[in-house]
Design a protein around this motif. Structure first.
Motif, PDB file in Angstrom:
ATOM      1  N   THR A 149     -21.544 -14.677 -56.571  1.00 57.06           N
ATOM      2  CA  THR A 149     -20.524 -14.205 -57.440  1.00 57.06           C
ATOM      3  C   THR A 149     -19.253 -14.746 -57.772  1.00 57.06           C
ATOM      4  O   THR A 149     -18.555 -15.082 -56.951  1.00 57.06           O
ATOM      5  CB  THR A 149     -20.381 -12.524 -57.061  1.00 57.06           C
ATOM      6  OG1 THR A 149     -21.763 -12.209 -56.436  1.00 57.06           O
ATOM      7  CG2 THR A 149     -19.671 -11.778 -58.187  1.00 57.06           C
ATOM      8  N   GLU A 191     -18.508 -13.487 -66.299  1.00 53.91           N
ATOM      9  CA  GLU A 191     -19.168 -13.570 -64.868  1.00 53.91           C
ATOM     10  C   GLU A 191     -20.311 -14.098 -64.857  1.00 53.91           C
ATOM     11  O   GLU A 191     -21.137 -14.353 -65.937  1.00 53.91           O
ATOM     12  CB  GLU A 191     -19.579 -11.923 -64.308  1.00 53.91           C
ATOM     13  CG  GLU A 191     -20.130 -12.059 -62.899  1.00 53.91           C
ATOM     14  CD  GLU A 191     -20.705 -10.562 -62.718  1.00 53.91           C
ATOM     15  OE1 GLU A 191     -20.749 -10.508 -61.350  1.00 53.91           O
ATOM     16  OE2 GLU A 191     -21.128  -9.854 -63.674  1.00 53.91           O
ATOM     17  N   THR A 238     -23.423 -15.743 -61.864  1.00 54.84           N
ATOM     18  CA  THR A 238     -24.250 -15.813 -60.741  1.00 54.84           C
ATOM     19  C   THR A 238     -25.320 -16.694 -60.702  1.00 54.84           C
ATOM     20  O   THR A 238     -25.779 -17.107 -61.688  1.00 54.84           O
ATOM     21  CB  THR A 238     -24.764 -14.223 -60.396  1.00 54.84           C
ATOM     22  OG1 THR A 238     -25.642 -13.975 -61.351  1.00 54.84           O
ATOM     23  CG2 THR A 238     -23.529 -13.076 -60.436  1.00 54.84           C
ATOM     24  N   SER A 287     -16.597 -14.862 -53.332  1.00 56.69           N
ATOM     25  CA  SER A 287     -16.258 -13.829 -54.293  1.00 56.69           C
ATOM     26  C   SER A 287     -15.306 -14.394 -54.960  1.00 56.69           C
ATOM     27  O   SER A 287     -14.986 -15.471 -54.936  1.00 56.69           O
ATOM     28  CB  SER A 287     -15.777 -12.536 -53.542  1.00 56.69           C
ATOM     29  OG  SER A 287     -14.446 -12.958 -52.637  1.00 56.69           O
ATOM     30  N   GLU A 299     -20.089  -8.494 -54.338  1.00 53.61           N
ATOM     31  CA  GLU A 299     -21.654  -8.161 -54.231  1.00 53.61           C
ATOM     32  C   GLU A 299     -21.829  -6.609 -53.302  1.00 53.61           C
ATOM     33  O   GLU A 299     -20.870  -6.397 -52.627  1.00 53.61           O
ATOM     34  CB  GLU A 299     -22.497  -9.228 -53.549  1.00 53.61           C
ATOM     35  CG  GLU A 299     -23.729  -8.885 -53.137  1.00 53.61           C
ATOM     36  CD  GLU A 299     -24.474  -9.853 -52.245  1.00 53.61           C
ATOM     37  OE1 GLU A 299     -25.789  -9.709 -52.192  1.00 53.61           O
ATOM     38  OE2 GLU A 299     -23.698 -10.838 -51.943  1.00 53.61           O
ATOM     39  N   THR A 343     -23.462  -6.629 -58.291  1.00 59.98           N
ATOM     40  CA  THR A 343     -22.579  -7.176 -58.405  1.00 59.98           C
ATOM     41  C   THR A 343     -21.563  -5.831 -59.016  1.00 59.98           C
ATOM     42  O   THR A 343     -22.014  -5.109 -59.741  1.00 59.98           O
ATOM     43  CB  THR A 343     -22.109  -8.271 -59.042  1.00 59.98           C
ATOM     44  OG1 THR A 343     -22.380  -8.295 -60.518  1.00 59.98           O
ATOM     45  CG2 THR A 343     -22.981  -9.475 -58.445  1.00 59.98           C
TER      46      THR A 343
END
Length: 902
Positions: free
Chosen positions: A88, A99, A101, A495, A511, A523
């Motif tokens: 994440t 964001e 991932t 993170s 997460e 997330t």
């Protein structure tokens, strides 16, 4: 470097490319995980899970404000991979949160609304075409994304290769053409990292040198194959000016640090980036940090390694990294001795979870991303953190953080300040940290937490620049509590905590699990600051009580009483739940009331309560499966004079109400009203109650868990049966002040005041509230208990008095009184700046609609003082109602009165 391929299309219009084959990669660590006995002592308990009740009661009360907003980000369901871990990461700009991932990108506005549904990296980089793995569906993950605040652009990357080792490895890098990451276009590049070795765990940062354009720096751990060996660390500088301009084939400066330059298997270098303060001076070389990873366990070290990276895009041969041909670190900076969070037998899998034997990975052998550079008034600093372990190998893990003074571009001999953060040794495991620093030098760290008694969740802690050094003096706050555990090990692998463009607001992404399972992660993204209610122009709250004041607000839509007030942090609005407009039958409210501070207006919502038994409910905000709701329990109606144990939840976002199939057992045979109520760690607690048919108070304590939709009656009981108890949560404890003794149908206000420990399930007494009261609420404002007026049997009750209890000093004082005395009214607070109240019965017994708002333009919440032991550890031996103590002026003794219509 190949590119750019210019993408002028809106990302929402990209043709979907089916995901290509993904390589399952183990968690890689150089060196042999050996074993070894512990040879040095730690300044920690030999029994880290044992915490005495007094230790919990007297721990300093945190002053860190709660989150301003949280919302769900990418989940495994829309990740196009479903693999573990999610990796994440994300960043915030003026109008967006981006964001990324494994292996997706998703874009939100800053209120959490989705602007771009998840798009796979394979689709995102497909326009690069078939010349590299970046454009042929072979994007393998390890994403990175950040906002370039100097250029007002976005950078997104991941790695791509046909196989992990044995083929060329690439970093796929995208730079937005404009500030709009959704529709503003992108430049896509494929950067060759190595012709044969795989580029694992890439990390990135922006640096403003060399002038005029600066560089995007990337670091990689290089591996020949999944079976090894580890061959070194590569560091690359990409010509930022050329990439921003879309210039073909920008210059790349690359160095590889061989094993000889990486003592004790040091790896995972992290380049420094900056967001607040002055930019690095012209000519300042980039700085990178790492720690020794260790070849045998326990791996115990006492330094942090620093490298200088001098980049020259005009004459690349003039570029340098570290010292000599092995590119040895320029500095070995002394820090307190630490033990890395891994063992020779279990590797990184150390962190326990509730409800499963699976242990989560710590990644406890590296500096975590990001490393933060800040230049404030000519003093240059680097801030960094890592996960360490106490009482090796038993734990728990801790977050170790450092500040290094690097003024003039020179690494120091030792850290300027540092700490191994455990929140006072509370026994929780903290890991996967990321650090950020605001424009005033206030630092905050977001991280994961877990233990055998809680599910993995998200928390953060911080310090003001003016706090004493070597401590996160503002304490810890919960960003989001997970409701499930992972039946697997891989967690993280990182993170991200970053700073908003306002220079003051922190954003954190991490997460969690909504239910226990595997490969079903979610997330969560959230924001917070040190002011709690918004941005302040000064770094340290200095408001005095005189800066806070009560003022009239708009009237409720109707006169109303026995309404529950609930502040909903997700949208910043205040809700009135249930209640009635008259004490005659048939006048219960059927819809929630909503007060919007932005418009200073009330609205009657459309959602309809499931029944009319909505007087004297117990309500609070809980999270289930990633969504925040207002849960309401119990209640009565005038006509039947009976109660219900029914539970429903209200979603203010969708304006909908659903009944929860888990009625409160404490209601008995439709007889008992809930007493005091509060929320602690996403669980709902009810203390005491009012048995209407029997005409007596009750002493039971009940706990509700939303993810399980289940109630548990606790072993502890109130020292005396009480109803209508002012109750609130502060830190890890639940406090009460006052409450109604109800015996044989007669009601008497009391001064009973208790502290309940929900973890230990024990209860004790605190100093009695000076004024007997009941039929009101207690609120947590600035980590003090505010008991708001109320009372009926001890003139001048009902009152407008605000009694304030300091849980650290163990003393009571008077707060600013509101204007109109009242009881049985809705009230709540945002905890730092505002208190709302409305309606209720006035001093003459009339039901009213007037509203009052307590407002502090700057939060008066200061740093927590040192604690003074005041609470007793066990229940009082004489469970009887306590009469009011002497006051400064004589007042009549409490007089029993008939129990009211509940």
């Amino acid at each position: 470097m190949i590119g750019p391929v210019v993408v002028n299309a809106d990302l929402r219009d990209l043709p979907v490319v089916p995901p290509g084959p993904k390589i399952v990669r183990p968690l890689l660590k150089p060196g042999l995980h050996g074993t070894g006995a512990r040879t040095e002592s730690e300044e920690t308990s030999a029994f880290p899970q044992f915490q005495s009740l007094l230790g919990k009661i007297f721990r300093p009360v945190p002053n860190m404000p709660p989150p301003l907003l949280t919302f769900d980000g990418i989940s495994s369901a829309d990740s196009f991979c479903g693999c573990e871990p999610p990796d994440t990461i994300g960043d915030v700009g003026p109008n967006h949160y981006v964001e990324t991932t494994n292996v997706a990108i998703k874009i939100f506005d800053k209120s959490g609304n989705v602007l771009l549904a998840a798009v796979s990296y394979d689709t995102f980089f497909a326009p690069l075409g078939g010349t590299t793995p970046c454009g042929t569906g072979l994007n393998q993950g390890d994403p990175y994304s950040f906002y370039d605040h100097v250029a007002d652009r976005w950078v997104v990357s991941d790695f791509a290769f046909v196989s992990f080792g044995g083929n060329p490895s690439y970093e796929c890098v995208a730079v937005s053409q404009t500030s709009d990451p959704v529709a503003g276009g992108w430049f896509l590049y494929a950067v060759l990292v190595d012709p044969t070795d795989a580029n694992d765990y890439p990390k990135a940062a922006m640096w403003n040198n060399p002038t005029p354009g600066g560089a995007y720096h990337f670091t990689y751990n290089m591996w020949a194959s999944l079976a090894g060996p580890f061959t070194g660390v590569k560091v690359q500088a990409l010509d930022r000016a050329a990439m921003l301009a879309g210039t073909p084939n920008p210059t790349v400066v690359t160095f590889k640090i061989p094993l000889a330059g990486l003592p004790d298997a040091a790896y995972s270098l992290v380049a420094a980036g900056f967001r607040t303060g002055d930019p690095p001076p012209a000519g300042r070389d980039e700085m990178l940090l790492a720690i020794r990873s260790g070849n045998t366990a326990p791996a115990t070290f006492s330094d942090v390694l620093g490298w200088l990276f001098h980049v020259d895009f005009v004459t690349p041969a003039n570029s340098t990294l570290g010292i000599g041909t092995d590119h040895t670190a320029n500095a070995f900076m002394s820090v307190n001795t630490y033990t890395e969070a891994w063992t020779g037998t279990t590797g990184f899998s150390l962190v326990p979870q509730q409800g499963t034997a699976s242990k989560l990975d710590t990644l406890g052998d590296k500096i975590m991303t990001p490393v933060v550079y800040q230049n404030r008034n000519g003093t240059e600093s680097l801030w960094a953190d890592q996960t360490t372990i106490l009482n090796y190998p038993n734990g728990p893990t801790a977050v170790s953080w450092y500040q290094f003074d690097v003024t003039s571009g020179t690494f120091p001999a030792a850290a300027a300040q540092q700490q191994e953060w455990t929140n006072g040794g509370d026994g929780l495991w903290r890991f996967m940290p990321s650090i950020a620093v605001d424009q005033n030098g206030n630092a905050a760290i977001g991280y994961a937490t877990s233990s055998a008694s809680i599910h993995p969740g998200m928390r953060y802690a911080g310090r003001l620049e003016t706090d004493p050094p070597n401590n996160l003096g503002q304490g810890e706050a919960v960003m989001f509590e997970g409701a499930g555990s992972q039946n697997g090990n891989r967690w993280g692998d990182y993170s991200m905590t970053t700073i908003d463009t306002d220079g003051m607001t922190f954003w954190h992404a991490n997460e969690y699990y909504a239910t226990t399972g595997n490969f079903s992660w979610k997330t969560r993204i959230g924001k917070f600051n040190f002011q709690g209610g918004g941005v302040s122009p000064t770094p340290t709250p200095t408001a005095t009580p005189a800066s806070c004041s009560w003022a009239a607000g708009p009237d409720l839509p109707s006169v109303g009483t026995r309404i529950v007030g609930v502040f909903f942090p997700a949208n910043g609005k205040f809700y009135g739940m249930g209640g009635r407009s008259s004490d005659t039958a048939g006048n219960e409210f059927t819809h929630p009331f909503e007060y919007d501070p932005g418009t200073n207006a009330w609205t009657t919502k459309s959602a309809t309560y499931p029944d009319i038994q909505v007087n004297n409910m117990a309500c609070g905000v809980l999270t289930d499966a990633g969504t925040d709701y207002i849960y309401c329990v119990g209640g009565s109606d005038v006509a039947s004079q009976t109660t219900t144990g029914r539970v429903f939840r209200y979603d203010p976002v969708t304006d909908s109400i659903t009944t929860v199939a888990a009625p409160w057992p404490g209601a008995g045979a439709n007889a008992v009203l809930p007493g005091g109520f509060t929320v602690f760690q996403n669980k709902f607690y009810i203390l005491g109650g009012f048995d209407i048919p029997a005409g007596n108070g009750t002493n039971q304590i009940w706990e509700f868990t939303p993810s399980l939709a289940a109630w548990v009656q606790k072993a502890a009981v109130l020292p005396v049966p009480l109803g209508y108890i002012p109750t609130t949560t502060i830190g890890t404890l639940i406090f009460t002040g006052g409450g109604s003794d109800i015996t044989g149908g007669l009601l008497t206000d009391t001064t009973n005041s208790f502290v309940y420990n929900p973890v230990a399930d024990t209860i004790g007494t605190i100093a009695s509230i000076p004024r007997a009261t009941g039929e009101t609420r207690a609120l947590n404002f600035c980590n003090n208990m505010y008991v708001m007026g109320g009372g009926r049997t001890n003139p001048p009750n009902p009152s407008n008095e605000v009694d304030v209890y300091d849980p650290v000093a163990g003393t009571w004082s008077l707060g600013q009184p509101f204007v109109n005395a009242r009881r049985n009214f809705p009230t709540d607070t945002d905890g730092t700046n505002r208190i709302w109240l409305a309606g209720g019965y006035d001093a003459g017994g009339a039901i009213i609609s007037s509203m009052e708002i307590f407002n502090c333009p700057v939060s008066p919440c200061g740093p927590p003082p040192s604690p003074t032991p005041t609470a007793t550890a066990t229940a009082t031996a004489t469970p009887t109602a306590t009469p009011a103590p002497p006051r400064s002026s004589p007042t009549p003794r409490p007089r029993p009165t008939p129990a009211p219509r509940p």
